[in-house]
Write an enzyme that holds these catalytic residues in place. Structure first.
Site, PDB file in Angstrom:
ATOM      1  N   LYS A 174      -8.899   3.014  -0.089  1.00 23.39           N
ATOM      2  CA  LYS A 174      -8.529   3.286   1.308  1.00 23.39           C
ATOM      3  C   LYS A 174      -9.403   4.388   1.908  1.00 23.39           C
ATOM      4  O   LYS A 174      -9.239   4.747   3.076  1.00 23.39           O
ATOM      5  CB  LYS A 174      -7.052   3.677   1.387  1.00 23.39           C
TER       6      LYS A 174
ATOM      7  N   HIS B  26       6.388   3.412   2.071  1.00 26.86           N
ATOM      8  CA  HIS B  26       5.788   2.176   1.558  1.00 26.86           C
ATOM      9  C   HIS B  26       6.587   1.754   0.319  1.00 26.86           C
ATOM     10  O   HIS B  26       7.148   2.602  -0.372  1.00 26.86           O
ATOM     11  CB  HIS B  26       4.333   2.513   1.170  1.00 26.86           C
TER      12      HIS B  26
ATOM     13  N   GLN C 145      -2.570   7.208   2.971  1.00 30.89           N
ATOM     14  CA  GLN C 145      -3.131   7.075   4.323  1.00 30.89           C
ATOM     15  C   GLN C 145      -3.673   8.396   4.865  1.00 30.89           C
ATOM     16  O   GLN C 145      -4.318   8.405   5.917  1.00 30.89           O
ATOM     17  CB  GLN C 145      -2.059   6.535   5.289  1.00 30.89           C
TER      18      GLN C 145
ATOM     19  N   CYS D 181       4.377  -3.878   3.612  1.00 30.07           N
ATOM     20  CA  CYS D 181       5.005  -3.284   2.422  1.00 30.07           C
ATOM     21  C   CYS D 181       5.961  -2.165   2.817  1.00 30.07           C
ATOM     22  O   CYS D 181       6.034  -1.132   2.134  1.00 30.07           O
ATOM     23  CB  CYS D 181       3.965  -2.770   1.428  1.00 30.07           C
TER      24      CYS D 181
ATOM     25  N   ASP E  95       2.836  11.060  -1.082  1.00 26.04           N
ATOM     26  CA  ASP E  95       2.029   9.840  -1.111  1.00 26.04           C
ATOM     27  C   ASP E  95       0.934  10.006  -0.055  1.00 26.04           C
ATOM     28  O   ASP E  95       1.193   9.909   1.140  1.00 26.04           O
ATOM     29  CB  ASP E  95       2.953   8.646  -0.813  1.00 26.04           C
TER      30      ASP E  95
HETATM   31  C1  LIG Z   1       1.447   4.887   2.435  1.00 26.06           C
HETATM   32  C2  LIG Z   1       1.027   4.026   1.276  1.00 26.06           C
HETATM   33  N1  LIG Z   1       1.489   4.294   0.053  1.00 26.06           N
HETATM   34  C3  LIG Z   1       1.120   3.576  -1.019  1.00 26.06           C
HETATM   35  C4  LIG Z   1       0.258   2.516  -0.905  1.00 26.06           C
HETATM   36  C5  LIG Z   1      -0.146   1.768  -2.134  1.00 26.06           C
HETATM   37  O1  LIG Z   1      -1.509   1.952  -2.361  1.00 26.06           O
HETATM   38  P1  LIG Z   1      -2.258   1.132  -3.489  1.00 26.06           P
HETATM   39  O2  LIG Z   1      -1.966  -0.319  -3.223  1.00 26.06           O
HETATM   40  O3  LIG Z   1      -3.686   1.478  -3.303  1.00 26.06           O
HETATM   41  O4  LIG Z   1      -1.713   1.575  -4.795  1.00 26.06           O
HETATM   42  C6  LIG Z   1      -0.237   2.174   0.351  1.00 26.06           C
HETATM   43  C7  LIG Z   1      -1.097   0.993   0.531  1.00 26.06           C
HETATM   44  O5  LIG Z   1      -1.072   0.356   1.562  1.00 26.06           O
HETATM   45  C8  LIG Z   1       0.145   2.959   1.471  1.00 26.06           C
HETATM   46  O6  LIG Z   1      -0.336   2.697   2.683  1.00 26.06           O
END
Ligand SMILES: Cc1ncc(COP(=O)(O)O)c(C=O)c1O
Length: 425
Positions: free
Chosen positions: A244, A141, A221, A382, A218
């Site tokens: 999430k 992401h 998900q 993203c 990270d």
């Molecule tokens: C795999 C992953 N990493 C990071 C993020 C960023 O999360 P946040 O916008 O809650 O900071 C997301 C959000 O879609 C994501 O799916």
């Protein structure tokens, strides 16, 4: 809800939904799901972007504001003590949720993005220098790309990318080749938001540790749908977002191994992160407060604790089994649609189904589905490098949560048939 009769699908029959998981009862906990959109029952399949909230999470915030709200960690008065206790209780729940060793390793942040930026700006700045390398994968992401790019630009370091294969899996041999004595940190997603790929993070951690490189995972998900265990993964940092996982937005968790957090400089300066301040010198608070400058998202933190309770009551293994069943069922049904290409066909996947429909732009797919009451995400998610790899500008993405049903998959299928009828000659 009216649903199309399931068509005989080609290939194997997906497993039956897990016995004992009462999804209809679960749905009653989420008031928003009872809504109609454009006159149709809402079918919410955008859970990878954000999830809906159960009554218990909503009630936890209402209760705080109605009965216990005050600023935390500062007051000796009743309300402040009560709010502080509730907030710290939520930290304890988060520690237990990811099986971390100590509350000192649980830092409240705004979300995954902030967790990654915190590590880049503290650990990264202190440990990455000119000529060093930060290793990520090609399915990250943007939140797990850009903070490292910024750090590398600042330090004259190099961002190294482990490629993926056509199924959307990290090529482990290539990742291993890219680990060098200059690798100062490895940062990978546990589950890809664009493809659903479940990465072998434990294996990645072992490979990186063998080269002396710490690993940030990270978990945005993964936390809502998989059992996550810090003692088992042995990663150095793990971060995820409340919104999430059926909790509030604006709050998340950064886990860091205590020794690393202890050695890291603080990030933002301000209230709560200090022990003492004079104009000559400031000394910093103990962990985890050293990384928690300013008044935090108090209600959000407490709401996240309620979300963790909610997930715990259903059982994360039951949630995973339920979502896996939906993924298998949806994959089988949707791949029967002529011209539908699934983007991301990893052997190990979580409940994210990205696809393209030949001759139809994903935004048109999303717009027509919306008229049917179906919420899917369309765009690059993203993860523009992932789109570039698969040579598509965007995909449509259905992502499943603990409250989705097979009947909703059928509605999605019928909606896509409508799209095909409208756009195909
Ligand atoms: C795999 C992953 N990493 C990071 C993020 C960023 O999360 P946040 O916008 O809650 O900071 C997301 C959000 O879609 C994501 O799916």
């Amino acid at each position: 809800m009216s649903v199309a009769a399931p068509r005989a699908a080609a290939g194997r029959t997906p497993a039956k939904p897990p016995a004992g998981y009462d999804v209809e009862r679960v749905r009653k906990d989420f008031p928003i799901l009872a809504q109609r959109v454009h006159g149709k029952p809402l079918v919410y399949l955008d859970n990878a972007a954000t999830t809906q909230k159960p009554l218990s999470v909503i009630a936890s915030e209402v209760a705080l504001y109605e009965h216990s709200y005050a600023n935390i960690h500062r007051g000796v008065h009743h309300l402040s003590i009560e709010a502080s206790e509730a907030y710290e209780k939520a930290r304890e729940k988060a520690r237990d949720f990811i099986r971390a060793g100590s509350e000192r390793e649980i830092v409240f942040v705004r979300g995954t993005t902030e967790g990654i930026n915190l590590v880049a700006q503290t650990y990264g700045r202190a440990n990455v220098g000119a000529g060093d390398e930060v290793l990520i994968s090609a399915l990250e992401h943007h939140s797990n790309i850009v903070p490292w790019q910024m750090l590398c630009e600042e330090k004259g370091a190099r961002l190294v990318v482990a490629p993926i294969n056509e199924r959307g899996e990290i090529r482990m041999d290539e990742l291993e080749k890219r680990l060098s004595e200059r690798t100062r940190l490895v940062a990978v997603a546990h589950v890809s938001n664009a493809l659903g790929t479940l990465n072998p993070v434990k294996e990645i951690v072992a490979l990186a540790h063998a080269r002396g490189a710490p690993v940030l995972v990270d978990g945005a998900q993964a936390a809502p749908r998989l059992r996550v265990d810090m003692r088992d993964l042995d990663c150095d940092f793990y971060t995820f977002s409340g919104h999430k996982m059926y909790g509030p937005s604006g709050v998340g968790i950064l886990y860091g191994k205590e020794a690393l957090l202890e050695a890291m400089p603080p990030w933002q300066g301000g209230g709560d992160m200090i022990r003492s301040v004079t104009f000559e010198k400031t000394t910093y608070n103990i962990l985890p407060y050293k990384f928690e400058a300013g008044t935090p998202n108090i209600a959000g933190g407490i709401g996240l604790g309620a979300a963790i309770d909610y997930i715990g009551a259903l059982g994360i293994d039951a949630i995973e089994a339920h979502e896996n069943d939906l993924l298998a069922y949806a994959t089988e049904r949707l791949t029967a649609i002529p011209g539908l290409r699934v983007i991301g066909t990893a052997a190990r996947k979580a409940a994210v189904l990205s696809f393209t429909l030949e001759g139809v732009h994903p935004h048109d797919v999303g717009t027509v589905l919306d008229r049917e009451g179906i919420a899917v995400r369309t765009g690059h998610h993203c993860a523009q490098p992932v789109m570039d790899f698969f040579r598509v500008p965007a995909t449509s993405r259905a992502s499943f949560g603990l409250y989705n049903t097979r009947a909703e998959v059928d509605v999605l299928f019928a909606g896509l048939e409508k799209v095909v009828e409208m756009f195909r000659p």
